[in-house]
Write a protein that holds these residues in place. Structure first.
Motif, PDB file in Angstrom:
ATOM      1  N   ASN A 237      47.452  32.767 -42.183  1.00  0.00           N
ATOM      2  CA  ASN A 237      46.118  32.847 -41.580  1.00  0.00           C
ATOM      3  C   ASN A 237      45.625  34.303 -41.562  1.00  0.00           C
ATOM      4  O   ASN A 237      44.463  34.582 -41.864  1.00  0.00           O
ATOM      5  N   GLY A 238      46.551  35.243 -41.262  1.00  0.00           N
ATOM      6  CA  GLY A 238      46.195  36.663 -41.214  1.00  0.00           C
ATOM      7  C   GLY A 238      45.753  37.156 -42.592  1.00  0.00           C
ATOM      8  O   GLY A 238      44.762  37.881 -42.718  1.00  0.00           O
ATOM      9  N   ILE A 239      46.471  36.732 -43.643  1.00  0.00           N
ATOM     10  CA  ILE A 239      46.117  37.164 -45.007  1.00  0.00           C
ATOM     11  C   ILE A 239      44.757  36.576 -45.399  1.00  0.00           C
ATOM     12  O   ILE A 239      43.871  37.289 -45.894  1.00  0.00           O
ATOM     13  N   ILE A 271      37.269  29.249 -36.998  1.00  0.00           N
ATOM     14  CA  ILE A 271      38.500  28.460 -37.187  1.00  0.00           C
ATOM     15  C   ILE A 271      39.704  29.407 -37.294  1.00  0.00           C
ATOM     16  O   ILE A 271      40.706  29.245 -36.598  1.00  0.00           O
ATOM     17  N   ALA A 272      39.568  30.446 -38.154  1.00  0.00           N
ATOM     18  CA  ALA A 272      40.691  31.378 -38.347  1.00  0.00           C
ATOM     19  C   ALA A 272      41.023  32.103 -37.035  1.00  0.00           C
ATOM     20  O   ALA A 272      42.196  32.323 -36.719  1.00  0.00           O
ATOM     21  N   GLY A 273      39.999  32.449 -36.265  1.00  0.00           N
ATOM     22  CA  GLY A 273      40.203  33.121 -34.972  1.00  0.00           C
ATOM     23  C   GLY A 273      40.982  32.218 -34.018  1.00  0.00           C
ATOM     24  O   GLY A 273      41.920  32.656 -33.354  1.00  0.00           O
ATOM     25  N   SER A 274      40.624  30.942 -33.992  1.00  0.00           N
ATOM     26  CA  SER A 274      41.314  30.000 -33.091  1.00  0.00           C
ATOM     27  C   SER A 274      42.751  29.792 -33.542  1.00  0.00           C
ATOM     28  O   SER A 274      43.677  29.809 -32.716  1.00  0.00           O
ATOM     29  N   SER A 276      44.611  31.811 -35.238  1.00  0.00           N
ATOM     30  CA  SER A 276      45.364  33.034 -34.973  1.00  0.00           C
ATOM     31  C   SER A 276      45.811  33.079 -33.503  1.00  0.00           C
ATOM     32  O   SER A 276      46.995  33.257 -33.214  1.00  0.00           O
ATOM     33  N   MET A 277      44.857  32.872 -32.609  1.00  0.00           N
ATOM     34  CA  MET A 277      45.170  33.005 -31.184  1.00  0.00           C
ATOM     35  C   MET A 277      46.241  31.991 -30.756  1.00  0.00           C
ATOM     36  O   MET A 277      47.242  32.348 -30.138  1.00  0.00           O
TER      37      MET A 277
END
Ligand code: HEM
Length: 329
Positions: A237-239, A271-274, A276-277
């Motif tokens: 997800n980070g990449i 979506i990516a923020g959620s 990640s968290m």
């Protein structure tokens, strides 16, 4: 002996290469003061070979120099210092993963390929493999003796990674107070995301060392396996976030006439923020709460997937909320 000489040779090649590349680097032209400097643009910032505002070559050169001096001393004095060598292996691995991350980013975003990063990546990978092959470095007894140092690095990684992920989410909401992300704000977010990546690299390198103290027991533990699954999600997800969302952050806008153009990007960001968290917190909870190992891997995975689905729905709901507020702004 021949391994030590190879390590000395490769670190010397690394130093000479970074020295040469630093010398031929062309300084960017200075524009008028009123103009926004190019480095204040997120894509330019990602393309530049800087990591947390430090040139990557300098980081690599510092690491190679330390390795050269230490192994030179080991060769001359004839002493065996496995603890020092383990520290050098950790350093070489961190530099290698930093360069790998930068290489993925540069290859994914930049139109012109950066051979310099690839060459440094190859040099640091060879160096890491050579040090890894030094006798006794992966011996569980040594790794147990040095566990406290690896745990310290693990927790430093946790502070940077989880802390950075929380700061990034808070920042996004703060920056969205005016329903738009500016270039400057996008660069700040890119800097925080680099901090998170550094934290993740510390966690992975020290995590491997901690696991090697007793690999069989860890690999049988469903809590540990679920933790590794979530670490995989955090990494991927980070990449993806750094490749596809961070460079276009400044296009995020909920203002009338602008939000329609980038609806896909805004959804991806939320979506990516959620993901990640929720994944960072899942890894943290799995690492800290021992009784979770009474559950099977499948049970833990199901709970994680449900949590992910709920958080993604929450993220998309928040996006809708901003769209409604943006219409009134
Ligand atoms: C997002 C990444 C990660 C986070 C947030 C994380 C977090 C943590 C935390 C909070 C601890 C407890 C430290 C303590 O007991 O004082 C821990 C321990 C540990 N971690 Fe990680 N970790 C991460 C990645 C990894 C990776 C990639 C590995 C292995 C490759 C790993 C292997 C271990 C091991 C073996 C321990 C010690 C034993 C245990 O209590 O399970 N970790 N981790």
């Amino acid at each position: 002996m021949s391994l030590t000489i190879s390590i000395l040779g490769i670190s010397l090649i690394g130093i000479l290469f970074t020295l040469y590349k630093t010398r031929v680097r062309i300084e960017p032209e200075k524009g008028p003061l009123t103009k926004e400097p190019e480095t204040h643009h997120p894509v330019a910032h990602i393309k530049s070979v800087l990591f947390l505002e430090i040139p990557l070559e300098r980081i690599a050169m510092g690491g190679f120099s330390l390795i050269l001096i230490s192994y030179g001393w080991i060769l001359i004095s004839g002493s065996t210092l496995p603890e020092l060598e383990l520290g050098l292996l950790t350093l070489a691995s961190v530099i290698m993963l930093l360069l790998l991350f930068k290489q993925i980013l540069v290859a994914g975003i930049s139109d012109n390929f950066r051979w310099r990063v690839l060459a440094l990546l190859v040099i640091s990978t060879i160096l890491t493999m050579l040090i890894w092959n030094r006798p006794g470095l992966t011996d569980p007894v040594l790794l147990e003796d040095t566990e406290i140092y690896m745990l310290t690095l693990h927790l430093l990684g946790l502070v940077l990674g989880l802390g950075g992920a929380v700061i990034l989410d808070v920042m996004i909401f703060h920056f969205l107070n005016n329903f738009k992300i500016s270039s400057r704000e996008a660069v700040i977010m890119h800097l925080i995301s680099q901090m998170i990546i550094l934290g993740l690299i510390f966690l992975i390198v020290s995590g491997v060392a901690l696991t090697l103290t007793d690999p069989d027991t860890f690999l049988e533990n469903p809590r540990f396996l679920m933790k590794m699954t979530s670490v995989g999600v955090v990494t991927l997800n980070g990449i993806l976030l750094n490749l596809f969302v961070v460079p276009k952050m400044e296009q995020i806008s909920f203002l009338e006439g602008e939000k329609e153009e980038n609806s896909g990007l805004i959804s991806a960001a939320f979506i990516a923020g959620s993901v990640s968290m929720v994944s960072w917190f899942t890894v943290f909870v799995l690492a800290m709460i021992n009784p979770l190992e009474t559950f099977s891997y499948l049970q833990l995975l199901s709970a994680y997937l449900i949590l992910l689905a709920v958080t993604i729905a929450g993220g998309l709901g928040t996006k809708k909320l901003y769209e409604v507020k943006g219409e009134r702004a």
